[in-house]
Scaffold this motif. Structure first.
Motif, short mmCIF file in Angstrom:
data_model
loop_
_atom_site.label_atom_id
_atom_site.label_comp_id
_atom_site.label_asym_id
_atom_site.label_seq_id
_atom_site.Cartn_x
_atom_site.Cartn_y
_atom_site.Cartn_z
N MET A 1 0.84 -1.21 0.00
CA MET A 1 0.00 0.00 0.00
C MET A 1 0.87 1.25 0.00
SD MET A 1 -2.80 1.25 2.82
CE MET A 1 -3.96 -0.02 2.30
N ASP A 2 0.50 2.23 -0.85
CA ASP A 2 1.25 3.47 -0.93
C ASP A 2 0.83 4.40 0.20
OD1 ASP A 2 2.62 5.72 -1.59
OD2 ASP A 2 1.35 6.24 -3.31
N ILE A 3 1.76 4.69 1.09
CA ILE A 3 1.44 5.60 2.20
C ILE A 3 2.23 6.90 2.10
CG2 ILE A 3 0.80 3.75 3.76
CD1 ILE A 3 3.52 4.11 5.12
N GLY A 4 2.93 7.09 0.97
CA GLY A 4 3.59 8.37 0.76
C GLY A 4 5.00 8.46 1.26
N LEU A 5 5.58 7.35 1.66
CA LEU A 5 6.97 7.34 2.09
C LEU A 5 7.75 6.38 1.20
CD1 LEU A 5 6.77 7.25 5.99
CD2 LEU A 5 7.33 9.19 4.55
N SER A 6 9.04 6.67 1.02
CA SER A 6 9.86 5.80 0.21
C SER A 6 10.07 4.47 0.92
CB SER A 6 11.24 6.45 -0.02
OG SER A 6 11.96 6.52 1.20
N GLY A 7 10.54 3.49 0.17
CA GLY A 7 10.76 2.17 0.75
C GLY A 7 11.71 2.20 1.92
N SER A 8 12.79 2.97 1.81
CA SER A 8 13.76 3.02 2.91
C SER A 8 13.16 3.69 4.13
CB SER A 8 15.02 3.77 2.46
OG SER A 8 14.70 5.10 2.08
N ASP A 9 12.38 4.76 3.90
CA ASP A 9 11.73 5.45 5.03
C ASP A 9 10.73 4.53 5.72
OD1 ASP A 9 13.11 7.78 4.61
OD2 ASP A 9 11.57 8.65 3.32
N LEU A 10 9.97 3.80 4.91
CA LEU A 10 8.97 2.89 5.46
C LEU A 10 9.65 1.78 6.26
CD1 LEU A 10 6.05 2.02 5.69
CD2 LEU A 10 6.29 0.81 3.51
N ALA A 11 10.77 1.28 5.75
CA ALA A 11 11.51 0.23 6.46
C ALA A 11 11.97 0.72 7.82
CB ALA A 11 12.71 -0.21 5.63
N LYS A 12 12.46 1.97 7.87
CA LYS A 12 12.90 2.54 9.15
C LYS A 12 11.73 2.62 10.12
CE LYS A 12 16.43 5.55 7.08
NZ LYS A 12 16.80 6.97 6.81
N LEU A 13 10.59 3.03 9.60
CA LEU A 13 9.41 3.19 10.44
C LEU A 13 8.94 1.85 10.99
CD1 LEU A 13 7.07 4.80 11.58
CD2 LEU A 13 5.98 4.71 9.33
N ARG A 23 -1.39 -3.59 14.84
CA ARG A 23 -2.57 -2.86 15.29
C ARG A 23 -3.48 -2.45 14.14
NH1 ARG A 23 -0.51 2.09 18.12
NH2 ARG A 23 1.56 1.61 17.36
N GLY A 24 -3.09 -2.83 12.94
CA GLY A 24 -3.92 -2.51 11.78
C GLY A 24 -3.91 -1.04 11.42
N LEU A 25 -2.80 -0.37 11.68
CA LEU A 25 -2.75 1.08 11.46
C LEU A 25 -2.41 1.47 10.02
CD1 LEU A 25 -0.90 2.26 14.70
CD2 LEU A 25 -3.34 2.04 14.28
N VAL A 26 -1.94 0.50 9.24
CA VAL A 26 -1.47 0.85 7.90
C VAL A 26 -2.58 1.48 7.06
CG1 VAL A 26 -0.57 -0.11 5.75
CG2 VAL A 26 0.31 -0.92 7.95
N THR A 27 -3.82 1.08 7.27
CA THR A 27 -4.93 1.56 6.44
C THR A 27 -5.17 3.06 6.55
OG1 THR A 27 -6.50 1.01 8.21
CG2 THR A 27 -6.12 -0.67 6.52
N HIS A 28 -4.76 3.66 7.63
CA HIS A 28 -4.99 5.11 7.73
C HIS A 28 -3.69 5.89 7.91
CE1 HIS A 28 -4.53 4.27 12.02
NE2 HIS A 28 -4.38 5.57 12.21
N LEU A 29 -2.56 5.28 7.51
CA LEU A 29 -1.29 5.99 7.64
C LEU A 29 -1.17 7.17 6.69
CD1 LEU A 29 1.40 3.18 8.08
CD2 LEU A 29 0.36 4.64 9.82
N ARG A 30 -1.68 7.03 5.49
CA ARG A 30 -1.46 8.04 4.46
C ARG A 30 -1.93 9.44 4.87
NH1 ARG A 30 0.13 8.32 -0.98
NH2 ARG A 30 0.39 10.53 -1.35
N PRO A 31 -3.18 9.62 5.32
CA PRO A 31 -3.60 10.98 5.70
C PRO A 31 -2.80 11.54 6.88
CG PRO A 31 -5.28 9.38 6.27
CD PRO A 31 -4.31 8.67 5.39
N THR A 32 -2.43 10.66 7.81
CA THR A 32 -1.64 11.12 8.96
C THR A 32 -0.26 11.57 8.52
OG1 THR A 32 -2.82 9.60 10.43
CG2 THR A 32 -0.72 10.47 11.21
N ILE A 33 0.37 10.78 7.66
CA ILE A 33 1.71 11.12 7.17
C ILE A 33 1.66 12.39 6.32
CG2 ILE A 33 3.55 10.36 5.62
CD1 ILE A 33 3.11 7.54 6.79
N ASP A 34 0.63 12.52 5.50
CA ASP A 34 0.49 13.74 4.71
C ASP A 34 0.36 14.97 5.61
OD1 ASP A 34 0.64 12.38 2.34
OD2 ASP A 34 -1.53 12.34 1.97
N PHE A 35 -0.37 14.82 6.69
CA PHE A 35 -0.54 15.92 7.65
C PHE A 35 0.81 16.27 8.29
CE2 PHE A 35 -1.16 17.16 12.11
CZ PHE A 35 -1.85 18.34 11.92
#
Length: 261
Positions: A1-13, A23-35
């Motif tokens: 799923m595209d959450i707006g971060l690069s692969g390396s950034d996502l791996a760090k996270l 916790r099933g948080l991936v589904t709403h990561l995009r708007p939070t990360i954009d904010f």
């Protein structure tokens, strides 16, 4: 799923907090990360913030963060200061707005730090990081050494971190500077960083070196006390130790002690 971060950034996270997926948080990561990106300006800083406080990605934090940003802006805090505040400790954004509002009031009214001041983020962090009773106890220590409220406020406005020091460190520093060296509250309040210096590793050894030079009545650089404590170890050595290594061998006994914190 595209959450707006690069692969390396996502791996760090994900490495920082694997429970994000659990916790099933991936589904709403995009708007939070954009904010967060709008506030912080870069993916690198977004990752830094989340690594410091993964609760920025909790289910309930998104709207709370928005409310707090609106509160800060409406109170006159610039976006630059907000960014700095979030980078210092991003978890503040997830606190209840009432908590943030109370802290802003104390900072501006009780400690007289304007919300546009360069010291605002540091003052906010200092108060937020400890209970009110804790910093009130520390202020009472200063007052027990004859400090007026005005001097305490002067010190805080220059270097809020002084109120974050332990009670023991404050007590020892004031005892040394005021009782042993005769420093006045006005001087310490206007040069608060010397309260933060390590007594054992920096202050006491340097004071001892200057005392030896004065007792030997040698010509030395006439630098102010604050400057002599503030300069780097190498400069202190060049100014006050190495020129006298043959004339005063005793100074070498202090060499291993003159270490900056």
């Amino acid at each position: 799923m595209d959450i707006g971060l690069s692969g390396s950034d996502l791996a760090k996270l994900m490495t920082k907090d694997r429970t994000i997926v659990e916790r099933g948080l991936v589904t709403h990561l995009r708007p939070t990360i954009d904010f967060l990106r709008k506030i912080l300006g870069s993916d690198e800083d977004v990752v830094k913030a989340i690594k410091k406080s993964s609760w920025l990605l909790s289910f309930s934090s998104h709207q709370i963060m928005k409310n707090n940003i609106v509160l800060l802006r409406n109170s006159g805090v610039s976006d630059v200061k907000i960014r700095k505040l979030v980078l210092i400790c991003p978890s503040y954004l997830t606190q209840k707005p009432e908590w943030v509002k109370d802290l802003l009031h104390r900072l501006e009214k009780d400690f007289q730090i304007p919300l546009h001041s360069p010291m605002f983020p540091y003052g906010f962090h200092t108060l937020a990081a400890q209970k009110k009773s804790n910093y009130e106890n520390k202020i009472e220590i200063f007052k027990s050494f004859g400090w007026s409220n005005e001097y305490v406020l002067m010190m805080f406005r220059k270097l809020p971190y002084c109120i974050a020091l332990s009670e023991d460190k404050i007590q020892k520093a004031l005892s040394f500077y005021m009782k042993r060296l005769g420093c006045e509250p006005a001087y310490l309040a206007s040069h608060p960083s010397i309260l933060v210096f390590s007594l054992e590793k920096r202050v006491v050894p340097r004071v001892q070196v200057l005392k030896i030079l004065d007792e030997k009545k040698v010509e030395r650089r006439k630098l102010g006390f604050y400057y002599a404590l503030s300069i780097k170890e190498t400069k202190f050595m060049d100014y006050f130790v190495l020129p006298y290594k043959d004339q005063i061998p005793d100074l070498y006994e202090q060499l291993n002690k003159i270490v900056a914190p």
